[in-house]
Design a protein around this motif. Structure first.
Motif, short mmCIF file in Angstrom:
data_model
loop_
_atom_site.label_atom_id
_atom_site.label_comp_id
_atom_site.label_asym_id
_atom_site.label_seq_id
_atom_site.Cartn_x
_atom_site.Cartn_y
_atom_site.Cartn_z
N ARG A 54 0.86 -1.02 0.12
CA ARG A 54 0.08 0.13 -0.11
C ARG A 54 0.83 1.36 -0.14
N TYR A 55 0.34 2.34 -0.48
CA TYR A 55 1.00 3.62 -0.61
C TYR A 55 0.52 4.49 0.26
N LYS A 56 1.48 5.57 0.85
CA LYS A 56 0.71 6.74 1.53
C LYS A 56 -0.18 7.57 0.77
N VAL A 57 -1.25 7.80 1.23
CA VAL A 57 -2.19 8.88 0.76
C VAL A 57 -2.66 9.88 1.64
N ALA A 58 -2.28 10.99 1.50
CA ALA A 58 -2.72 12.07 2.46
C ALA A 58 -3.23 13.47 1.56
N GLY A 59 -3.66 14.29 2.37
CA GLY A 59 -4.06 15.51 1.55
C GLY A 59 -4.99 16.40 2.66
N ASN A 60 -5.69 17.34 1.93
CA ASN A 60 -6.56 18.21 2.58
C ASN A 60 -7.75 18.22 2.06
N VAL A 61 -8.87 18.72 2.71
CA VAL A 61 -10.36 18.85 2.33
C VAL A 61 -10.48 20.16 2.67
N THR A 62 -10.89 20.89 1.98
CA THR A 62 -11.59 22.25 2.12
C THR A 62 -13.10 22.57 1.70
N TYR A 63 -13.61 23.38 2.34
CA TYR A 63 -15.25 23.67 1.67
C TYR A 63 -15.26 25.18 1.80
N LYS A 64 -15.52 25.87 0.79
CA LYS A 64 -15.77 27.24 0.67
C LYS A 64 -14.42 28.04 1.17
N GLY A 118 -4.74 -0.02 8.89
CA GLY A 118 -4.50 0.76 10.25
C GLY A 118 -3.47 1.28 10.00
N ASP A 119 -3.22 2.20 11.12
CA ASP A 119 -1.83 2.90 11.30
C ASP A 119 -1.42 3.48 9.97
N ASP A 120 -2.41 4.21 9.53
CA ASP A 120 -1.96 5.07 8.31
C ASP A 120 -1.43 4.42 7.34
N ASP A 121 -1.37 3.21 6.97
CA ASP A 121 -0.92 2.04 5.99
C ASP A 121 -1.06 2.64 4.56
N GLY A 122 -1.91 3.40 4.31
CA GLY A 122 -1.95 4.03 2.68
C GLY A 122 -3.07 3.02 2.01
N ALA A 123 -3.24 3.10 0.97
CA ALA A 123 -4.07 2.25 0.03
C ALA A 123 -3.57 1.63 -1.03
N PHE A 124 -3.93 0.76 -1.65
CA PHE A 124 -3.69 0.06 -2.84
C PHE A 124 -3.44 1.11 -4.23
N PRO A 125 -2.75 0.91 -4.98
CA PRO A 125 -2.70 1.61 -6.32
C PRO A 125 -4.10 1.49 -7.00
N GLY A 126 -4.51 2.32 -7.69
CA GLY A 126 -5.92 2.23 -8.43
C GLY A 126 -6.69 3.36 -8.41
N ASP A 127 -7.87 3.28 -8.99
CA ASP A 127 -8.77 4.41 -8.97
C ASP A 127 -9.86 4.15 -8.16
N TYR A 128 -10.31 5.28 -7.59
CA TYR A 128 -11.37 5.39 -6.30
C TYR A 128 -12.48 6.33 -6.75
N VAL A 129 -13.49 6.19 -6.23
CA VAL A 129 -14.62 6.98 -5.73
C VAL A 129 -14.66 7.28 -4.51
N VAL A 130 -14.58 8.68 -3.90
CA VAL A 130 -14.62 9.37 -2.77
C VAL A 130 -15.84 9.54 -2.11
N ALA A 131 -15.90 9.28 -0.95
CA ALA A 131 -17.08 9.90 0.13
C ALA A 131 -16.81 10.49 1.24
N ILE A 132 -17.24 11.83 1.66
CA ILE A 132 -16.68 12.47 2.55
C ILE A 132 -17.85 13.02 3.50
N THR A 133 -17.72 12.96 4.90
CA THR A 133 -18.73 13.47 5.72
C THR A 133 -18.22 14.26 6.67
N SER A 134 -19.06 15.17 7.27
CA SER A 134 -18.35 16.27 8.26
C SER A 134 -19.80 16.56 9.17
#
Length: 168
Positions: free
Chosen positions: A39-49, A88-104
């Protein structure tokens, strides 16, 4: 104490060196992983307005169902930042294409807490679900569905930074 000959001592030293090299391989190269695959590290930021989403969750679902060995990944959003985990432990994700859902959402857990106090301190799943369902969303609700939100991501076989700017 047993005295070893010079050739025997050299053989023991070589064996120790090989054992140390093998241990280093396991630690550095991940030879001894959990069997799921790399798996590969995936991190980022989510902003709204233009502002960081203060709290929430993010889920990556394999696009089109993914391959048999591809799993989804999830993360917690805090002050706009997230990092994904598959196992677990921020182990990342498998390579590939994804659809994403975000809740807040920030649910009012007072009723769930009252019930928990009555039954020994543990929240009941149905109480948590009710509180969450009633909580207003801090972002447009369309993003809670990977189909409706239109968010997509590609995880490459390297460290990945994926940012999401949510709009109305």
């Amino acid at each position: 104490m047993l005295e070893l000959s010079v050739p025997a001592r050299r053989a023991v030293a070589r064996a120790r060196s090989l054992a140390a090299a093998a241990a280093a391989c396991l630690l550095v190269a991940g030879c001894g992983d959990d069997g799921l695959g790399r798996r590969y590290k995936v991190a980022g930021n989510v902003t709204y307005k233009g502002q960081p989403v203060s709290a929430g969750s993010i889920s990556f679902y394999p696009a089109g169902g993914g391959s048999a060995d591809q799993r989804g990944a999830t993360g917690v959003i805090k002050d706009g930042y997230f990092s994904l985990s598959t196992q677990g432990d921020d182990d990342g994700a498998f390579p590939g294409d994804y659809v994403v859902a975000i809740t807040s959402r920030t649910p009012d857990m007072s009723a769930a807490q009252e019930n928990a106090d009555k039954i020994g301190g543990l929240y009941r799943q149905e109480d948590v679900a009710k509180a969450y369902k009633k909580a207003p969303s801090a972002i447009p609700q369309k993003y809670e569905s990977p189909e409706q939100g239109g968010l997509k991501a590609k995880v490459e076989p390297r460290s990945n930074t994926v940012n999401f700017e949510l709009v109305d």
